[in-house]
Design a protein around this motif. Structure first.
Motif, PDB file in Angstrom:
ATOM      1  N   ALA A   1       0.036   2.525 -35.045  1.00 35.22           N
ATOM      2  CA  ALA A   1      -0.115   3.823 -34.370  1.00 35.22           C
ATOM      3  C   ALA A   1      -0.067   3.779 -32.841  1.00 35.22           C
ATOM      4  O   ALA A   1       0.672   4.562 -32.255  1.00 35.22           O
ATOM      5  CB  ALA A   1      -1.390   4.507 -34.835  1.00 35.22           C
ATOM      6  N   PRO A   2      -0.807   2.943 -32.164  1.00 36.07           N
ATOM      7  CA  PRO A   2      -0.777   3.093 -30.701  1.00 36.07           C
ATOM      8  C   PRO A   2       0.576   2.764 -30.083  1.00 36.07           C
ATOM      9  O   PRO A   2       0.887   3.230 -28.987  1.00 36.07           O
ATOM     10  CB  PRO A   2      -1.851   2.122 -30.216  1.00 36.07           C
ATOM     11  CG  PRO A   2      -2.009   1.126 -31.304  1.00 36.07           C
ATOM     12  CD  PRO A   2      -1.697   1.871 -32.580  1.00 36.07           C
ATOM     13  N   TYR A   3       1.409   1.992 -30.769  1.00 37.96           N
ATOM     14  CA  TYR A   3       2.676   1.554 -30.184  1.00 37.96           C
ATOM     15  C   TYR A   3       3.898   2.342 -30.652  1.00 37.96           C
ATOM     16  O   TYR A   3       4.986   2.130 -30.132  1.00 37.96           O
ATOM     17  CB  TYR A   3       2.922   0.076 -30.511  1.00 37.96           C
ATOM     18  CG  TYR A   3       1.848  -0.853 -30.036  1.00 37.96           C
ATOM     19  CD1 TYR A   3       1.467  -0.904 -28.706  1.00 37.96           C
ATOM     20  CD2 TYR A   3       1.207  -1.708 -30.934  1.00 37.96           C
ATOM     21  CE1 TYR A   3       0.485  -1.769 -28.274  1.00 37.96           C
ATOM     22  CE2 TYR A   3       0.226  -2.579 -30.506  1.00 37.96           C
ATOM     23  CZ  TYR A   3      -0.129  -2.605 -29.179  1.00 37.96           C
ATOM     24  OH  TYR A   3      -1.107  -3.472 -28.751  1.00 37.96           O
ATOM     25  N   GLY A   4       3.737   3.230 -31.612  1.00 36.07           N
ATOM     26  CA  GLY A   4       4.874   3.919 -32.220  1.00 36.07           C
ATOM     27  C   GLY A   4       5.890   4.494 -31.252  1.00 36.07           C
ATOM     28  O   GLY A   4       7.061   4.100 -31.260  1.00 36.07           O
ATOM     29  N   PRO A   5       5.498   5.434 -30.390  1.00 31.33           N
ATOM     30  CA  PRO A   5       6.475   6.029 -29.469  1.00 31.33           C
ATOM     31  C   PRO A   5       7.094   5.018 -28.497  1.00 31.33           C
ATOM     32  O   PRO A   5       8.292   5.091 -28.205  1.00 31.33           O
ATOM     33  CB  PRO A   5       5.657   7.078 -28.711  1.00 31.33           C
ATOM     34  CG  PRO A   5       4.517   7.403 -29.620  1.00 31.33           C
ATOM     35  CD  PRO A   5       4.205   6.119 -30.334  1.00 31.33           C
ATOM     36  N   LEU A   6       6.310   4.086 -28.025  1.00 27.25           N
ATOM     37  CA  LEU A   6       6.826   3.082 -27.097  1.00 27.25           C
ATOM     38  C   LEU A   6       7.858   2.195 -27.781  1.00 27.25           C
ATOM     39  O   LEU A   6       8.929   1.924 -27.228  1.00 27.25           O
ATOM     40  CB  LEU A   6       5.686   2.235 -26.521  1.00 27.25           C
ATOM     41  CG  LEU A   6       6.070   1.149 -25.526  1.00 27.25           C
ATOM     42  CD1 LEU A   6       6.815   1.723 -24.325  1.00 27.25           C
ATOM     43  CD2 LEU A   6       4.829   0.398 -25.074  1.00 27.25           C
ATOM     44  N   VAL A   7       7.581   1.762 -28.988  1.00 25.82           N
ATOM     45  CA  VAL A   7       8.523   0.912 -29.725  1.00 25.82           C
ATOM     46  C   VAL A   7       9.803   1.692 -30.042  1.00 25.82           C
ATOM     47  O   VAL A   7      10.898   1.142 -29.946  1.00 25.82           O
ATOM     48  CB  VAL A   7       7.872   0.328 -30.997  1.00 25.82           C
ATOM     49  CG1 VAL A   7       8.906  -0.324 -31.899  1.00 25.82           C
ATOM     50  CG2 VAL A   7       6.788  -0.678 -30.617  1.00 25.82           C
ATOM     51  N   GLN A   8       9.675   2.975 -30.377  1.00 19.75           N
ATOM     52  CA  GLN A   8      10.872   3.795 -30.612  1.00 19.75           C
ATOM     53  C   GLN A   8      11.718   3.887 -29.349  1.00 19.75           C
ATOM     54  O   GLN A   8      12.943   3.820 -29.414  1.00 19.75           O
ATOM     55  CB  GLN A   8      10.477   5.195 -31.069  1.00 19.75           C
ATOM     56  CG  GLN A   8      10.016   5.252 -32.498  1.00 19.75           C
ATOM     57  CD  GLN A   8       9.655   6.670 -32.914  1.00 19.75           C
ATOM     58  OE1 GLN A   8       9.223   7.482 -32.106  1.00 19.75           O
ATOM     59  NE2 GLN A   8       9.843   6.955 -34.189  1.00 19.75           N
ATOM     60  N   GLU A   9      11.062   4.033 -28.215  1.00 17.12           N
ATOM     61  CA  GLU A   9      11.788   4.092 -26.945  1.00 17.12           C
ATOM     62  C   GLU A   9      12.488   2.768 -26.659  1.00 17.12           C
ATOM     63  O   GLU A   9      13.634   2.747 -26.223  1.00 17.12           O
ATOM     64  CB  GLU A   9      10.822   4.435 -25.815  1.00 17.12           C
ATOM     65  CG  GLU A   9      11.503   4.656 -24.495  1.00 17.12           C
ATOM     66  CD  GLU A   9      10.526   5.047 -23.403  1.00 17.12           C
ATOM     67  OE1 GLU A   9      10.744   4.590 -22.262  1.00 17.12           O
ATOM     68  OE2 GLU A   9       9.559   5.775 -23.679  1.00 17.12           O
ATOM     69  N   ILE A  10      11.799   1.663 -26.901  1.00 19.13           N
ATOM     70  CA  ILE A  10      12.403   0.343 -26.689  1.00 19.13           C
ATOM     71  C   ILE A  10      13.619   0.183 -27.595  1.00 19.13           C
ATOM     72  O   ILE A  10      14.683  -0.252 -27.148  1.00 19.13           O
ATOM     73  CB  ILE A  10      11.376  -0.772 -26.935  1.00 19.13           C
ATOM     74  CG1 ILE A  10      10.302  -0.754 -25.852  1.00 19.13           C
ATOM     75  CG2 ILE A  10      12.059  -2.143 -26.995  1.00 19.13           C
ATOM     76  CD1 ILE A  10       9.086  -1.617 -26.142  1.00 19.13           C
ATOM     77  N   ALA A  11      13.481   0.542 -28.858  1.00 24.65           N
ATOM     78  CA  ALA A  11      14.585   0.416 -29.813  1.00 24.65           C
ATOM     79  C   ALA A  11      15.758   1.300 -29.396  1.00 24.65           C
ATOM     80  O   ALA A  11      16.916   0.866 -29.434  1.00 24.65           O
ATOM     81  CB  ALA A  11      14.114   0.778 -31.212  1.00 24.65           C
ATOM     82  N   GLY A  12      15.472   2.513 -28.958  1.00 22.38           N
ATOM     83  CA  GLY A  12      16.518   3.424 -28.535  1.00 22.38           C
ATOM     84  C   GLY A  12      17.234   2.959 -27.274  1.00 22.38           C
ATOM     85  O   GLY A  12      18.447   3.093 -27.154  1.00 22.38           O
ATOM     86  N   THR A  13      16.494   2.419 -26.353  1.00 26.35           N
ATOM     87  CA  THR A  13      17.069   1.916 -25.108  1.00 26.35           C
ATOM     88  C   THR A  13      17.991   0.749 -25.387  1.00 26.35           C
ATOM     89  O   THR A  13      19.077   0.638 -24.821  1.00 26.35           O
ATOM     90  CB  THR A  13      15.971   1.476 -24.124  1.00 26.35           C
ATOM     91  OG1 THR A  13      15.148   2.606 -23.839  1.00 26.35           O
ATOM     92  CG2 THR A  13      16.558   0.946 -22.833  1.00 26.35           C
ATOM     93  N   PHE A  14      17.577  -0.128 -26.290  1.00 19.57           N
ATOM     94  CA  PHE A  14      18.374  -1.309 -26.585  1.00 19.57           C
ATOM     95  C   PHE A  14      19.680  -0.941 -27.309  1.00 19.57           C
ATOM     96  O   PHE A  14      20.698  -1.582 -27.125  1.00 19.57           O
ATOM     97  CB  PHE A  14      17.568  -2.300 -27.423  1.00 19.57           C
ATOM     98  CG  PHE A  14      18.311  -3.565 -27.726  1.00 19.57           C
ATOM     99  CD1 PHE A  14      18.586  -4.470 -26.735  1.00 19.57           C
ATOM    100  CD2 PHE A  14      18.768  -3.829 -29.009  1.00 19.57           C
ATOM    101  CE1 PHE A  14      19.291  -5.632 -26.990  1.00 19.57           C
ATOM    102  CE2 PHE A  14      19.458  -4.998 -29.285  1.00 19.57           C
ATOM    103  CZ  PHE A  14      19.720  -5.889 -28.267  1.00 19.57           C
ATOM    104  N   GLN A  15      19.649   0.122 -28.099  1.00 21.13           N
ATOM    105  CA  GLN A  15      20.825   0.501 -28.887  1.00 21.13           C
ATOM    106  C   GLN A  15      21.855   1.265 -28.079  1.00 21.13           C
ATOM    107  O   GLN A  15      22.957   1.479 -28.552  1.00 21.13           O
ATOM    108  CB  GLN A  15      20.375   1.322 -30.106  1.00 21.13           C
ATOM    109  CG  GLN A  15      19.573   0.487 -31.070  1.00 21.13           C
ATOM    110  CD  GLN A  15      18.947   1.319 -32.170  1.00 21.13           C
ATOM    111  OE1 GLN A  15      19.125   2.521 -32.245  1.00 21.13           O
ATOM    112  NE2 GLN A  15      18.190   0.664 -33.042  1.00 21.13           N
ATOM    113  N   ARG A  16      21.518   1.701 -26.875  1.00 19.21           N
ATOM    114  CA  ARG A  16      22.493   2.439 -26.047  1.00 19.21           C
ATOM    115  C   ARG A  16      23.587   1.554 -25.535  1.00 19.21           C
ATOM    116  O   ARG A  16      23.520   0.430 -25.318  1.00 19.21           O
ATOM    117  CB  ARG A  16      21.790   3.088 -24.857  1.00 19.21           C
ATOM    118  CG  ARG A  16      21.006   4.277 -25.267  1.00 19.21           C
ATOM    119  CD  ARG A  16      20.489   4.968 -24.057  1.00 19.21           C
ATOM    120  NE  ARG A  16      19.057   5.184 -24.281  1.00 19.21           N
ATOM    121  CZ  ARG A  16      18.207   5.537 -23.369  1.00 19.21           C
ATOM    122  NH1 ARG A  16      18.589   5.688 -22.145  1.00 19.21           N
ATOM    123  NH2 ARG A  16      16.962   5.751 -23.634  1.00 19.21           N
TER     124      ARG A  16
END
Length: 85
Positions: free
Chosen positions: A70-85
């Protein structure tokens, strides 16, 4: 005395690129270079806590293999999204 922001960001960038597995080095280094300078202090705190996590777990969270705590969900999604760009 608290750490100056620019020194903290440099330290977090180094920690981002010197992980345990090469995949996380690449993912986190790219994210750190793009995002850390513009982060709010509380987000930097969360990112720093994330860096304390096990690389194998972190890799599985970023790649969507397992659910992110839970505490990392949005941050990890952002990291994953940034890497996939």
């Amino acid at each position: 005395m608290s750490e100056m922001r620019d020194i903290r960001i440099k330290r977090l960038k180094m920690r981002s690129m010197r992980r345990g597995i090469k995949e996380m080095d690449l993912i986190l280094q790219a994210y750190a270079e793009r995002e850390l300078a513009g982060m709010a202090p509380e987000t930097l705190d969360l990112y720093e806590a994330l860096l304390e996590e096990n690389d194998q777990d972190l890799y599985k969270w970023v790649t969507g293999q397992i659910e992110t705590p839970a505490p990392y969900g949005p941050l990890v999604q952002e990291i994953a999204g940034t890497f996939q760009r």
